[in-house]
Write an enzyme that holds these catalytic residues in place. Structure first.
Site, PDB file in Angstrom:
ATOM      1  N   ASP A  33       0.857  -1.168   0.000  1.00  0.00           N
ATOM      2  CA  ASP A  33       0.000   0.000   0.000  1.00  0.00           C
ATOM      3  C   ASP A  33       0.905   1.234   0.000  1.00  0.00           C
ATOM      4  OD1 ASP A  33      -2.282   1.562   0.033  1.00  0.00           O
ATOM      5  OD2 ASP A  33      -3.241   0.426   1.620  1.00  0.00           O
TER       6      ASP A  33
ATOM      7  N   GLU B 130     -17.465   9.701   5.022  1.00  0.00           N
ATOM      8  CA  GLU B 130     -16.925   8.356   5.226  1.00  0.00           C
ATOM      9  C   GLU B 130     -15.993   8.038   4.076  1.00  0.00           C
ATOM     10  OE1 GLU B 130     -19.897   5.283   5.197  1.00  0.00           O
ATOM     11  OE2 GLU B 130     -20.954   6.116   3.474  1.00  0.00           O
TER      12      GLU B 130
END
Length: 717
Positions: free
Chosen positions: A247, A463
């Protein structure tokens, strides 16, 4: 033939890649392990940027079709649709890539290596990135992930259409603000039963080209440098042949956040030695020193670079040598496929199938145009483009909000009145205004209207991923499950008008609408429905489309009933281990028609210890209009410690009014296996219960639908 099955071609790519690697200097090899891989002109290797995204369409590189967010696609429970969408995404990707290459544009987000799908389990509704996933169930996530990958990667025996990436391995679902330092403690049983199955399916069935490691640690090991996850399980047990990518900037977390090493040199060495091949970040530049100092064997570096060059050869984007006669068929895809009428039609179809009808009191839906003179549309998401798209999105040529979709649908026949109602999460729409500054307008709209459409919820500013979601709560996770700001008071205000109120929720996660479930007339879950979302919603509300979506997540009544956010044990989480009655259960969703199930039976009686079972069930549309039912097969295992009956089969069946069809489903042997505390699979002795219906076999679903799901008992013999 799948490319992974063409072993001769794979061997050829490996051989050619290894030959190139053998001619590289140490510095050249290291340069190819960074996501911005520079050209090596003397070897005919072009520059390539590995970083691209395609969560629900080609992202971040200009115009592209923006499909419903992944959680909305999951609500379709439709494997074939997921592959169709994946195929459309990679078609646009090829059209864009050819155009970009023609004009010598090799920037970030311009390659064919897509870091999608996200098959992490949405274990906690507070997690901000949950809407990137396919929900809370390992089986559903695996099935949809596999088919999306197949759509992205294509079916040519020599070339990948695009390269997919299953992320983030593993045990990753928040909290966002702790992800760079957090250690997720998980039992081997939960790891195997919940967190790994979707990844295993993507590797073994989907032949996914890449796997991305997570930011966090799992049981003490940084995921991007985990011997257990990357070597023992991924490459050892599952036989993964592709490449592993970190990542972004996760390798620097190994020393900065997790404090497992003294600095970037040791972190880069640890990640490379444990199976990470490609670095989204800059830490791997230290691999030159790591090899020179003996911290990494050059043989291991050669393996990584060979895997990376092989991936580019599979795509047909590395060099011109060794190409098949006629070349790569995907090179012929023109730019004109991007944002085409066919893409818009597929986008609308996907949005229509994703919508979930949660409540429909007295069959107020579908609306009838002839009974209406004025429609009131209120709420901060009614005309909010952000509420259509979620995150990791592309740029559309047109965004059809819910308000615009209603206006387009009714035309001049019906008056549409609109009020924003309130800010998405603040107590006023303007900093200079008083609190609740749209209250008078809301009341006026309600007084004038025959029906009220209250469009509420969230968007990706509330979110999302840490750093992307910029709100007063911070980090992207939700503090609770409530509608933020003044949304709930505005809904109550609408209900007090005495007019019918239809609540439309645009969210990427579960919201606790307890009062609304008791008081409003209908509730529709629209997710982040993509840029055709307004048209899709209008067609569902007015009955042109019969809703068929099902919840891929549990809607809880309150966050207080959940374990602590940082607790990764599954007890008390998701429908499989739930201890409290949900508001709306996983697998639930209403239709404008009704279905019955009859004659659930085995098609063979030899037991399932070796080959699984073949089932047959008859499904009948007992209503007055056509519809598509989602047949769900659940398996309940013996033992008090067993999970609740788990989803193990899905099938979509279209039925005209009054039509009956036989549906056949094969359950693999694995559908009956559970894991023990040591993470070993076992087939328990005793009676298994197999359920077939349009919902879960739980009490809350029975309450909401009035339907009892039948059970077929079979013995393990």
């Amino acid at each position: 033939m799948e490319l992974v099955q063409n072993k001769e071609k794979l061997a050829e790519y490996r051989k050619r890649a290894a030959a190139l690697v053998s001619r590289m200097t140490l510095e050249e090899k290291v340069s190819q392990t960074l996501y911005e891989s520079p050209a090596v002109p003397r070897l005919g290797i072009k520059a390539y940027n590995w970083w691209n995204e395609a969560l629900h369409g080609v992202a971040r590189s200009g115009t592209a079709t923006v499909f419903p967010q992944a959680i909305g696609l999951a609500a379709t429970f439709d494997e074939e649709l997921l592959e169709e969408v994946g195929c459309a995404v990679s078609t646009e990707a090829r059209g864009k890539f050819a155009m970009q290459q023609k004009h010598k544009d090799s920037d970030i987000y311009k390659g064919l290596t897509f870091w999608s799908p996200n098959v992490n389990i949405f274990r906690d509704p507070r997690w901000g990135r949950g809407h990137e996933t396919f929900g809370e169930d390992p089986y559903l996530s695996g099935r949809l992930g596999v088919r999306y990958i197949k759509g992205l990667q294509g079916h040519d025996e020599n070339y990948l259409k695009a390269a997919a990436c299953a992320k983030h391995l593993a045990v990753h679902s928040g909290p966002e603000n702790l992800r760079h330092e957090f250690n997720a403690i998980v039992s081997e049983q939960d790891l195997r039963e919940t967190y790994l199955p979707a990844f295993e399916a993507c590797v073994k069935e989907g032949a996914v080209e890449a796997v991305m490691g997570a930011y966090n640690r799992t049981n003490g090991e940084p995921c991007c440098a985990s011997g257990h996850l990357l070597q023992e399980i991924l490459r050892g047990e599952w036989g993964f042949q592709g490449h592993v990518v970190s990542d972004c900037w996760a390798i620097q977390d190994i020393h900065n956040g997790h404090q497992m090493t003294s600095g970037p040199l040791e972190s880069a060495a640890l990640a490379m030695n444990h199976g990470c091949d490609l670095n989204c970040g800059t830490s791997f530049q230290f691999l030159v020193q790591a090899v020179q100092q003996g911290l990494v064997e050059e043989k291991r570096l050669d393996e990584a670079v060979t895997a990376l060059l092989s991936a580019r050869m599979k795509l047909g984007v590395l060099d011109e040598s060794g190409k098949e006669k006629g070349g790569n068929p995907y090179d012929q895809i023109p730019y004109s496929v991007v944002d085409s009428p066919d893409m818009r039609r597929l986008n609308r179809k996907a949005a229509e199938r994703s919508i979930v009808l949660l409540k429909n009191q007295d069959q107020i839906l579908p609306l009838k145009k002839e009974n209406l003179r004025t429609i009131g549309v209120i709420g901060p998401n009614a005309n909010n483009r952000n509420a259509l798209i979620g995150n990791y999105e592309g740029t559309a040529s047109r965004y059809v909000t819910i308000l615009e979709g209603i206006q387009d649908y009714v035309g001049e026949d019906i008056r549409v009145l609109y009020s924003m109602g309130c800010h998405l999460y603040k107590d006023r729409t303007s900093s200079l205004a008083q609190a609740n500054d749209r209250a008078a307008e809301v009341r006026a709209v309600c007084e004038e209207s025959d029906v009220i459409l209250a469009v509420m919820g969230l968007d990706a500013t509330l979110e999302g991923e840490e750093g992307d979601a910029g709100n007063e709560y911070g980090s992207g996770d939700k503090p609770d499950l409530n509608l933020p700001g003044l949304q709930h008071p505005v809904i109550r205000m609408a209900k007090e008008s005495g007019k019918p109120v239809i609540l439309i929720l645009l969210t990427g996660s579960a919201i606790a609408v307890n009062w609304e479930e008791q008081h409003v007339d209908a509730i529709v879950q629209g997710w982040y429905p993509g840029t055709q979302g307004g048209h899709a919603m209008a067609r569902v509300l007015f009955g042109d489309v019969n809703p068929q979506g099902k919840l891929p997540v549990t809607f809880y009544r309150t966050s207080e009933e959940l374990p602590d956010f940082t607790d990764y044990t599954m007890k008390g989480r998701t429908y499989r281990y739930l201890e409290h009655e949900p508001l709306f259960p996983f697998g639930y969703g209403l239709s404008y028609t009704t279905y019955t199930y009859q004659n659930l039976r085995l098609l063979q009686n030899s037991g399932f210890a070796q080959n699984g079972l073949d089932l047959s069930v008859e499904v009948e549309n007992t209503g007055l209009r056509e519809g598509t039912e989602t047949v769900q097969i659940y398996v309940g295992a013996p033992g008090e410690d067993a999970p609740h009956p788990q989803l193990k089969g899905i099938c979509k069946v279209h039925l005209d009014a009054g039509e009956r069809k036989e549906v056949r489903v094969h359950l693999e042997r694995e559908a009956f296996l559970l894991y023990d505390r040591e993470g070993k699979r076992e087939l328990r002795a005793g009676t298994y219960c197999i359920y077939a219906g349009g919902q879960q076999p739980d009490e809350r679903s029975r309450q909401l639908t009035g339907v009892d799901v039948g059970c077929l008992k079979v013995e393990n013999f």
